[in-house]
Design an enzyme around this catalytic site. Structure first.
Site, short mmCIF file in Angstrom:
data_model
loop_
_atom_site.label_atom_id
_atom_site.label_comp_id
_atom_site.label_asym_id
_atom_site.label_seq_id
_atom_site.Cartn_x
_atom_site.Cartn_y
_atom_site.Cartn_z
N PRO A 228 0.82 -1.37 -0.03
CA PRO A 228 0.05 0.04 -0.15
C PRO A 228 0.94 1.44 0.10
O PRO A 228 1.92 1.28 0.56
CB PRO A 228 -0.77 -0.12 1.47
CG PRO A 228 0.24 -0.74 2.19
CD PRO A 228 1.05 -1.48 1.34
N SER A 229 0.54 2.51 -0.74
CA SER A 229 1.02 3.56 -0.30
C SER A 229 2.29 3.71 -0.87
O SER A 229 2.58 3.36 -2.02
CB SER A 229 0.98 4.16 1.15
OG SER A 229 0.99 5.58 1.20
N ALA A 230 3.30 3.86 0.04
CA ALA A 230 4.59 3.93 -0.23
C ALA A 230 5.05 2.76 -0.71
O ALA A 230 6.00 2.59 -1.82
CB ALA A 230 5.70 4.42 0.74
#
Length: 545
Positions: A228-230
């Site tokens: 997720p995300s980074a």
């Protein structure tokens, strides 16, 4: 023959003493622990400790193991500086952020240290070498400033896979972050070839998984990367590095709210390098990079605190996002996509409806048209001519009904420019890069996309991370991800919680949506803000930030 037997005697004795499950790596016994239906091996080192002269250098892989490795406790976390909200936030915004931060895995009691480059492996209890189970290699999020394997256990996902009669192995890697230790930029970093160190760590960890996962019962030819995300951004960058050649390290990818970024050259981060050097007491040093390698870790962490974080005023115009360094990323990431430098593998990419709301909270005091334009120009498009940038403000207007949280009309306007700021920030980092990636690749390789629009009862509505955290806990989306890990197609499993999920293409733009109520899944067309995102993407390609 006697010499060979004597060599392996310590390993044999370690196995005999261990009541816990044990795996053999080279000449080492790795001792794990079982909790119900899941056996875990935490904190197996995959690279030499990046300390002393190895700080701010490329990772050095461990090539052989000896003795006994106690892998029964959560792995040591890399040193990190979790993002902190502004201290002067209005009460309504602060309350939402506190509730949000409590719902996502930002903290763990596991100790922190620079000596942190490790792998954690979680398998169905009783799995033996040679089982050839598909592998999900997880890269956590945290804004490139925080996160760890301890914060993101895979127990629930492994258990759910067992329930679906589609068992998988969950592997997570600790890598360096917090930009003074990993994502520092500037001309000194570029000249030394030590940019984007966290991405290099991930690559070494993926090679470790390929080499050793069979000892845990995994299939080295069936590795899917997920995060997720980074972590999702990292996965996108693992797909575009090395000319798109993934070295056979993974055969599929799943990205939650993250794609190759519209960032430019790492030398644009020079002011942040200079600030870290100053706060670390290295400004007078003849070789500032050498000085940073030898100051105490706490000093470097304190220097990092001098740079704004994700929930501060600049929001997603962050100092630590990966940028072209000439080594891991030979050009701006989206330019690599245009050049066709992309791993030709099936992938899933999706996000939440309101990706930008939490990151717009820090700029709540941007309240006028002029201040909004200045913010965007200064933090996202500092090299873009004013007349070229001007049309963007007609695409992202200050009409609250068009802003984020979306589909809320004039409500949820926490500050005069808040919904506009949230819409732009969410699109520039998450929504528009995702659509660009899909449009560029969906006719060349199998792709699927989704969006989470489940209600949260927060003023920030469906914020960043509201799709990925429930998936790791085994929700409806998890069933698709497990099936994709096993077969490279999210369809066709035994779950009664799923519906057919069409592949994405630039014409139909089919998108799975996660909803509330009796009909939790639906297929719709991904057509929101087509014109606005196209204009934003055009600017980012011409002027990567």
């Amino acid at each position: 023959m006697l010499l060979i037997l004597l060599t392996y005697l310590p390993v044999a004795f370690a196995i005999a003493r261990a009541a816990n499950p044990t795996v053999i790596l080279d000449k080492a016994a790795v001792i794990g622990t079982t909790n119900g239906s899941v056996t875990s091996y935490f904190g197996i080192p995959y690279a030499e400790p990046p300390i002393n002269d190895l700080r701010l250098r490329l990772p050095v892989a461990i090539t052989a193991y000896n003795g006994t490795i106690n892998a029964t406790l959560p792995a040591t976390q890399c040193i990190q500086l979790p993002p902190q909200p502004r201290s002067d936030l209005p009460g309504e915004i602060l309350q939402d952020l506190v509730t949000y931060l409590a719902s996502v895995p930002f903290t763990s009691d596991a100790p922190q240290d620079e000596d942190c480059l490790s792998i954690s492996v979680q398998i169905p209890a009783g799995t033996k070498p040679g089982a050839h189970l598909p592998v999900l290699a997880y890269i956590y999020g945290g804004g490139f400033t925080s996160g760890s394997t301890a914060q993101n256990p895979g127990d629930a996902l492994v258990k759910r896979a067992i329930e679906l009669y589609q068992p998988i192995i969950f592997v997570a890697m600790n890598h360096r972050y917090d930009f003074p230790f990993s994502f520092l930029g500037g001309k000194e970093i570029k000249a030394a070839g030590v940019g984007n160190l966290g991405l290099h760590d991930q690559r070494v960890a993926l090679r470790w998984i390929k080499k050793h996962i069979s000892a845990f019962g995994g299939d080295p030819e069936k590795i899917t990367i997920n995060g997720p995300s980074a972590g999702a951004i990292s996965i996108g960058l693992q797909m575009v590095t090395n000319g798109g050649d993934n070295e056979g390290l993974f055969r599929g990818a799943i990205m939650h709210a993250g794609s190759p970024l519209p960032t430019g050259d790492i030398e644009t981060l020079q002011p942040f390098y200079d600030a870290v050097v100053e706060h670390a007491g290295c400004a007078a040093a003849e070789d500032t990079l050498a000085c940073l390698r030898h100051v105490p870790a706490d000093t470097l962490l304190t220097a990092a605190a001098a740079v704004p974080n994700l929930f501060d005023y600049p929001g997603l115009a962050e100092a630590w996002a990966p940028r072209a360094d000439g080594v891991f990323l030979e050009a701006p990431p989206q330019h690599l996509i245009l050049a066709g430098h992309v791993s030709n593998i099936p992938f899933i990419t999706g996000d939440a409806l309101d990706e930008g709301t939490i990151f717009a909270t820090g700029s709540f005091n941007v309240t006028t048209e002029a201040e909004f334009r200045d913010f965007v120009a200064q933090h996202f498009f500092p090299t873009t001519p004013t007349d070229v940038l001007a049309p963007l403000f007609d695409l992202y207007t200050n009409d609250p009904a068009e802003g984020s949280p979306f589909e809320t009309g004039d409500a949820n306007e926490l500050a005069p420019e808040f919904k506009r700021m949230a819409a732009l920030q969410g699109d520039i980092i998450f929504q528009a890069p995702k659509r660009f990636f899909l449009d560029q690749r969906s006719l060349k390789q199998p792709t699927w996309t989704y969006r989470n629009i489940e209600l949260t009862n927060l003023c920030i509505e469906q914020p960043h991370g509201s799709d990925s955290t429930p998936a790791l806990e085994g929700n409806d989306l998890a069933d698709y991800l497990i099936q994709f890990t096993a077969t490279l197609d999210p369809n066709g499993g035994t779950s009664n919680r799923t519906i057919p999920w069409p592949r994405y293409d630039p014409l139909s733009r089919s998108m799975l949506t996660l909803l509330e109520g009796d009909t939790p899944l639906e297929i719709v067309a991904d057509t929101a803000r087509l014109k606005a995102m196209a204009g934003l993407t055009g600017l980012c390609l011409a002027f990567p930030f």
